[in-house]
Design an enzyme around this catalytic site. Structure first.
Site, PDB file in Angstrom:
ATOM      1  N   TYR A 177       0.843  -1.208   0.000  1.00 33.55           N
ATOM      2  CA  TYR A 177       0.000   0.000   0.000  1.00 33.55           C
ATOM      3  C   TYR A 177       0.876   1.256   0.000  1.00 33.55           C
ATOM      4  O   TYR A 177       0.689   2.158  -0.822  1.00 33.55           O
ATOM      5  CB  TYR A 177      -0.910  -0.017   1.231  1.00 33.55           C
ATOM      6  CG  TYR A 177      -1.889   1.137   1.296  1.00 33.55           C
ATOM      7  CD1 TYR A 177      -3.036   1.140   0.510  1.00 33.55           C
ATOM      8  CD2 TYR A 177      -1.683   2.217   2.148  1.00 33.55           C
ATOM      9  CE1 TYR A 177      -3.945   2.189   0.568  1.00 33.55           C
ATOM     10  CE2 TYR A 177      -2.583   3.271   2.211  1.00 33.55           C
ATOM     11  CZ  TYR A 177      -3.717   3.256   1.425  1.00 33.55           C
ATOM     12  OH  TYR A 177      -4.616   4.300   1.486  1.00 33.55           O
ATOM     13  N   LYS A 198       1.163   4.092  -2.966  1.00 34.01           N
ATOM     14  CA  LYS A 198       0.733   5.473  -2.731  1.00 34.01           C
ATOM     15  C   LYS A 198       1.879   6.468  -2.936  1.00 34.01           C
ATOM     16  O   LYS A 198       1.659   7.625  -3.310  1.00 34.01           O
ATOM     17  CB  LYS A 198       0.132   5.601  -1.333  1.00 34.01           C
ATOM     18  CG  LYS A 198      -1.181   4.837  -1.182  1.00 34.01           C
ATOM     19  CD  LYS A 198      -2.227   5.325  -2.169  1.00 34.01           C
ATOM     20  CE  LYS A 198      -3.561   4.661  -2.024  1.00 34.01           C
ATOM     21  NZ  LYS A 198      -4.542   5.144  -3.004  1.00 34.01           N
TER      22      LYS A 198
END
Ligand code: NAD
Length: 254
Positions: free
Chosen positions: A159, A163
Site C-alpha cells: 500500500y 501510494k
C-alpha cells in the site's frame, strides 16, 4: 464542523470520471460534482449507490484492472460527451491482514495492490489524456495517502509503495502535459472515516485516541476530501499543477 463558508462552483458542461465511485470518498466527490452541474461518470466494483438515483451520474460496475472494460467506458464517454474535463483516481485498496512487511508479504498480494492502486490509476490517466487533449484542457486528481511519506513499525509495504508512486504518476503527467493545459495533482488524505476504515466502525475508543492524536482533533470526512478535489478540478486552481494537497488535520506535523 466548520462547513458554513464553503465555496460554490459552476461545473455546467464539464464531464468528470471518478473511480472508487461506490466508496466513501468517491461517492461524495461524485455527488458534490453533480450538485454543481457536472456530468459525472463513476466506476467501482460495488453495486451502484442508491443515492445516485435520479442524478446525472452514469455508474459502471466494473473492475478498474480490467482494461477491456475500462476501454469500453472511455468509448462510451467519448461517444456521449466527446471529451473529458476531469479524472478522479480515487479507487484504492488496503488489504489489512494481508499487506505486510516486504520480507513477509505474499507477492501475489503485493501484485494485486500495485495492480489496483498504481497500474489501474496509470491506465485511467493514459486513457484520459487523449480525451482531454480534444479541448486542450483537463484536470486530474490522484489519491495517495500520508503513508507515502512514512515508514511504519507495522508496515503495509505494498500500500505505502503504491501510494508513494502515485505522487510521481501525478508529477510526470503534470510535466508532460502542462503545455496542453492538462493539470495533475495529488490529494494526500489522512485518517478518514469511510468503508476503508470499517474496522473502526464500532471501536469508538480507537477512533477517539486517533482523533486526539490529530492536531485538529477529529478524523477526516469524505466531504473534506471532496472539497479538495473540487478546488483542484476548478479554475480556482488554474496555476496549480504537479503538487500535493495534504488533507490530514495536521497529522504529518508530528
Ligand atoms: N479512508 C482513509 O483513511 C484513507 C486514508 C488515506 C488514503 N485513502 C485513499 O483514498 C482513496 C479512497 O478511499 P476510501 O476511504 O473512500 O475507501 P473506500 O474503500 O470507501 O473506497 C474505495 C473504493 O475503491 C473501490 N475499488 C477497489 N478496488 C477496485 C477495483 N479493482 N475496481 C473498481 N473499484 C475498486 C472499492 O470497491 C471502494 O468502493 C483510496 O485510494 C484510499 O487508499 C484513504
Amino acid at each position: 464542523m466548520p462547513n458554513n463558508t464553503k465555496p460554490t462552483y459552476n461545473f455546467t458542461n464539464k464531464t468528470a470520471l471518478i473511480t472508487g465511485a461506490g466508496g466513501g470518498m468517491g461517492e461524495q466527490i461524485c455527488l458534490s460534482l453533480e450538485s454543481f452541474g457536472a456530468k459525472v461518470y463513476g466506476v467501482d466494483l460495488k453495486n451502484k449507490p442508491s443515492v445516485y438515483t435520479g442524478k446525472n451520474i452514469t455508474y459502471f460496475q466494473e473492475d478498474i484492472t480490467d482494461y477491456k472494460a475500462i476501454d469500453s467506458i472511455f468509448d462510451e464517454i467519448s461517444n456521449e460527451s466527446g471529451k473529458l474535463d476531469y479524472l478522479g483516481n480515487v479507487a484504492g485498496v488496503l488489504l489489512f491482514e494481508k499487506d505486510k512487511s516486504l520480507v513477509d508479504i505474499d507477492m501475489d498480494i503485493y501484485d494485486k495492490v500495485i495492480d489496483i492502486n498504481l497500474k489501474a490509476s496509470t491506465y485511467m490517466a493514459r486513457k484520459s489524456i487523449p480525451l482531454m487533449l480534444k479541448s486542450d484542457s483537463g484536470s486530474m486528481v490522484h489519491f495517495s495517502s500520508v503513508q507515502a511519506y512514512r515508514g511504519d513499525p507495522l508496515p503495509q509495504d505494498a500500500y505505502s509503495q503504491s501510494k508513494a508512486a502515485i505522487l510521481n504518476l501525478s508529477k510526470s503527467v503534470a510535466m508532460q502535459f502542462a503545455n496542453r493545459n492538462i493539470r495533475s495533482n495529488t490529494i494526500v488524505p489522512g485518517m478518514t472515516m469511510t468503508p476503508l476504515q470499517k474496522r473502526w466502525e464500532n471501536d469508538s475508543e480507537s477512533k477517539e485516541k486517533m482523533a486526539n492524536f490529530i492536531p485538529l482533533k477529529r478524523l477526516g470526512t469524505p466531504n473534506d476530501m471532496a472539497d479538495g478535489v473540487l478546488f483542484l478540478f476548478s479554475d480556482a486552481s488554474s496555476f496549480i499543477t504537479g503538487t500535493e494537497l495534504i488533507i490530514d488535520g495536521g497529522i504529518l506535523l508530528h
